[in-house]
Design a protein around this motif. Structure first.
Motif, short mmCIF file in Angstrom:
data_model
loop_
_atom_site.label_atom_id
_atom_site.label_comp_id
_atom_site.label_asym_id
_atom_site.label_seq_id
_atom_site.Cartn_x
_atom_site.Cartn_y
_atom_site.Cartn_z
N ALA A 174 22.73 91.88 3.56
CA ALA A 174 22.25 90.51 3.39
C ALA A 174 21.16 90.26 4.43
O ALA A 174 20.79 91.16 5.18
N THR A 175 20.67 89.02 4.47
CA THR A 175 19.73 88.61 5.50
C THR A 175 20.46 87.67 6.46
O THR A 175 21.22 86.80 6.03
N TYR A 176 20.20 87.86 7.74
CA TYR A 176 20.88 87.09 8.79
C TYR A 176 19.87 86.24 9.55
O TYR A 176 18.77 86.71 9.87
N TYR A 177 20.26 85.00 9.80
CA TYR A 177 19.38 84.07 10.51
C TYR A 177 20.10 83.48 11.73
O TYR A 177 21.29 83.13 11.65
N CYS A 178 19.37 83.35 12.82
CA CYS A 178 19.87 82.56 13.94
C CYS A 178 19.24 81.16 13.84
O CYS A 178 18.22 80.97 13.17
N GLN A 179 19.86 80.21 14.50
CA GLN A 179 19.40 78.82 14.45
C GLN A 179 19.80 78.12 15.74
O GLN A 179 20.95 78.24 16.17
N GLN A 180 18.85 77.38 16.34
CA GLN A 180 19.17 76.65 17.56
C GLN A 180 19.32 75.16 17.26
O GLN A 180 18.59 74.61 16.43
N SER A 181 20.30 74.55 17.93
CA SER A 181 20.47 73.10 17.79
C SER A 181 20.37 72.43 19.15
O SER A 181 20.92 71.35 19.37
N GLY B 154 11.02 84.46 -0.91
CA GLY B 154 10.84 85.63 -0.06
C GLY B 154 10.62 85.33 1.41
O GLY B 154 10.32 86.25 2.18
N LYS B 155 10.77 84.08 1.80
CA LYS B 155 10.52 83.71 3.20
C LYS B 155 11.77 83.13 3.86
O LYS B 155 12.85 83.09 3.26
N GLY B 156 11.60 82.68 5.08
CA GLY B 156 12.72 82.20 5.87
C GLY B 156 13.02 80.73 5.65
O GLY B 156 12.43 80.07 4.79
N LEU B 157 13.95 80.23 6.43
CA LEU B 157 14.44 78.86 6.32
C LEU B 157 13.64 77.92 7.22
O LEU B 157 13.38 78.24 8.38
N GLU B 158 13.30 76.77 6.68
CA GLU B 158 12.58 75.74 7.43
C GLU B 158 13.37 74.44 7.39
O GLU B 158 13.62 73.90 6.31
N TRP B 159 13.76 73.96 8.56
CA TRP B 159 14.45 72.68 8.66
C TRP B 159 13.45 71.55 8.48
O TRP B 159 12.41 71.52 9.14
N LEU B 160 13.76 70.61 7.59
CA LEU B 160 12.84 69.52 7.28
C LEU B 160 13.18 68.24 8.04
O LEU B 160 12.29 67.49 8.45
N GLY B 161 14.46 67.97 8.18
CA GLY B 161 14.84 66.74 8.85
C GLY B 161 16.31 66.45 8.68
O GLY B 161 17.03 67.19 8.00
N ARG B 162 16.77 65.34 9.29
CA ARG B 162 18.18 65.01 9.26
C ARG B 162 18.37 63.50 9.34
O ARG B 162 17.48 62.79 9.83
N ILE B 163 19.53 63.07 8.87
CA ILE B 163 19.90 61.68 9.00
C ILE B 163 21.33 61.63 9.48
O ILE B 163 22.19 62.40 9.04
N TYR B 164 21.60 60.74 10.43
CA TYR B 164 22.94 60.60 10.97
C TYR B 164 23.69 59.57 10.14
O TYR B 164 23.11 58.83 9.34
#
Lengths: 108, 123
Positions: A84-91, B44-54
Motif C-alpha cells: 500500500a502507500t503510507y503517509y505521515c501527517q503532523q497536527s 496518482g498524487k498525495g493527500l492535501e488537507w483543505l480545512g477543518r471546522i470545530y
C-alpha cells in the motif's frame, strides 16, 4: 508551514521483510505525528497516532517511533495485505495540518 | 460506529463553485472534541488537507487555497459542507471528508473517513 518529507518515495520488499519508512518534519513537532495506510481506491486508514500509539485493531507488526523532527514507521514482518502507500501527517501546526508525500510499498 | 458519506456533483465547470456535503451517522457532529475536515487527492498524487471546522463552528483553512474555501456545519442535519470557488482543472481530485479526534491537548488524528468522491473540473 511545516513541511513533511518521507523517504523513500517507494520501496520494493518481499513478504516477511522488515520495512522502515522515515518521515522528517521541517521543524520540531514533538510527538504530534500520525501514520496512515492507503490502498488504491480507498480512504486512508489510521495506523499510528502520537508517533507511537497503535490504533485499535491495527496489527502489532506495525510500530512507530520518534519525536521532534525525525520519525519512523516500521513493519516488522511484511504481509501481503501491507502492500500500500503510507503517509505521515503532523497536527502540531495551528492551523495548518500537513501530510508527507507518501511512500509506496511494492512487491519485490 | 461512526460513518461519513460525501455527496455532491461529480462534474463542475471551470470558474464555478464546487460544493460537497459530508453526512455523519452513528454520532452527533455537535458533540465531543472533534474537528471535521476536508482532504483531497488528485489522481496518482498525495493527500492535501483543505480545512477543518470545530464543533463550535470555528474554522481553519489551508492558506494555499487563497481564500477560495469555506467549510460550514449544520448540526440539525448532522452534516458539514465544503465550498470551493473559482475552480480550475487543478482542483480535479477525489475529495474526502474525515473526523479528527483528540489524543492529547492539540494532538489530533483522522480516525474516520468517508469513502471519497471524485470531482472533475471540466467544461
Amino acid at each position: 508551514d511545516i513541511q513533511m518529507t518521507q523517504s523513500p518515495s517507494s520501496l520494493s520488499a518481499s513478504v516477511g521483510d522488515r520495512v522502515t519508512i522515515t518521515c522528517r518534519a521541517s521543524q520540531s513537532i514533538g510527538r504530534y505525528l500520525n501514520w496512515y495506510q492507503q490502498k488504491p481506491g480507498k480512504a486512508p486508514k489510521l495506523l499510528i497516532y502520537a508517533a507511537s500509539s497503535l490504533q485499535s485493531g491495527v496489527p502489532a507488526r506495525y510500530s512507530g517511533s520518534g519525536s521532534g523532527t525525525d520519525f519512523t514507521l516500521t513493519i516488522s514482518s511484511l504481509q501481503p495485505e501491507d502492500f500500500a502507500t503510507y503517509y505521515c501527517q503532523q497536527s502540531y501546526d495551528i492551523p495548518m495540518w500537513t501530510f508527507g508525500q507518501g511512500t509506496k510499498v511494492e512487491i519485490k | 460506529q461512526v460513518q461519513l458519506q460525501e455527496s455532491g456533483p461529480g462534474l463542475v465547470k471551470p470558474s464555478q463553485t464546487l460544493s460537497l456535503t459530508c453526512t455523519v451517522s452513528g454520532g452527533s457532529i455537535g458533540s465531543g472534541n472533534y474537528y471535521w475536515s476536508w482532504i483531497r487527492q488528485p489522481a496518482g498524487k498525495g493527500l492535501e488537507w483543505l480545512g477543518r471546522i470545530y464543533t463550535t463552528g470555528s474554522t481553519n483553512y489551508n492558506p494555499s487555497l487563497k481564500g477560495r474555501v469555506t467549510i460550514s456545519v449544520d448540526t440539525s442535519k448532522n452534516l458539514f459542507s465544503l465550498n470551493l470557488n473559482s475552480v480550475t482543472a487543478a482542483d480535479t481530485a477525489v475529495y474526502f471528508c474525515a473526523r479528527a479526534s483528540r489524543a492529547v491537548a492539540g494532538l489530533y488524528y483522522f480516525d474516520y473517513w468517508g469513502q471519497g468522491t471524485l470531482v472533475t473540473v471540466s467544461s
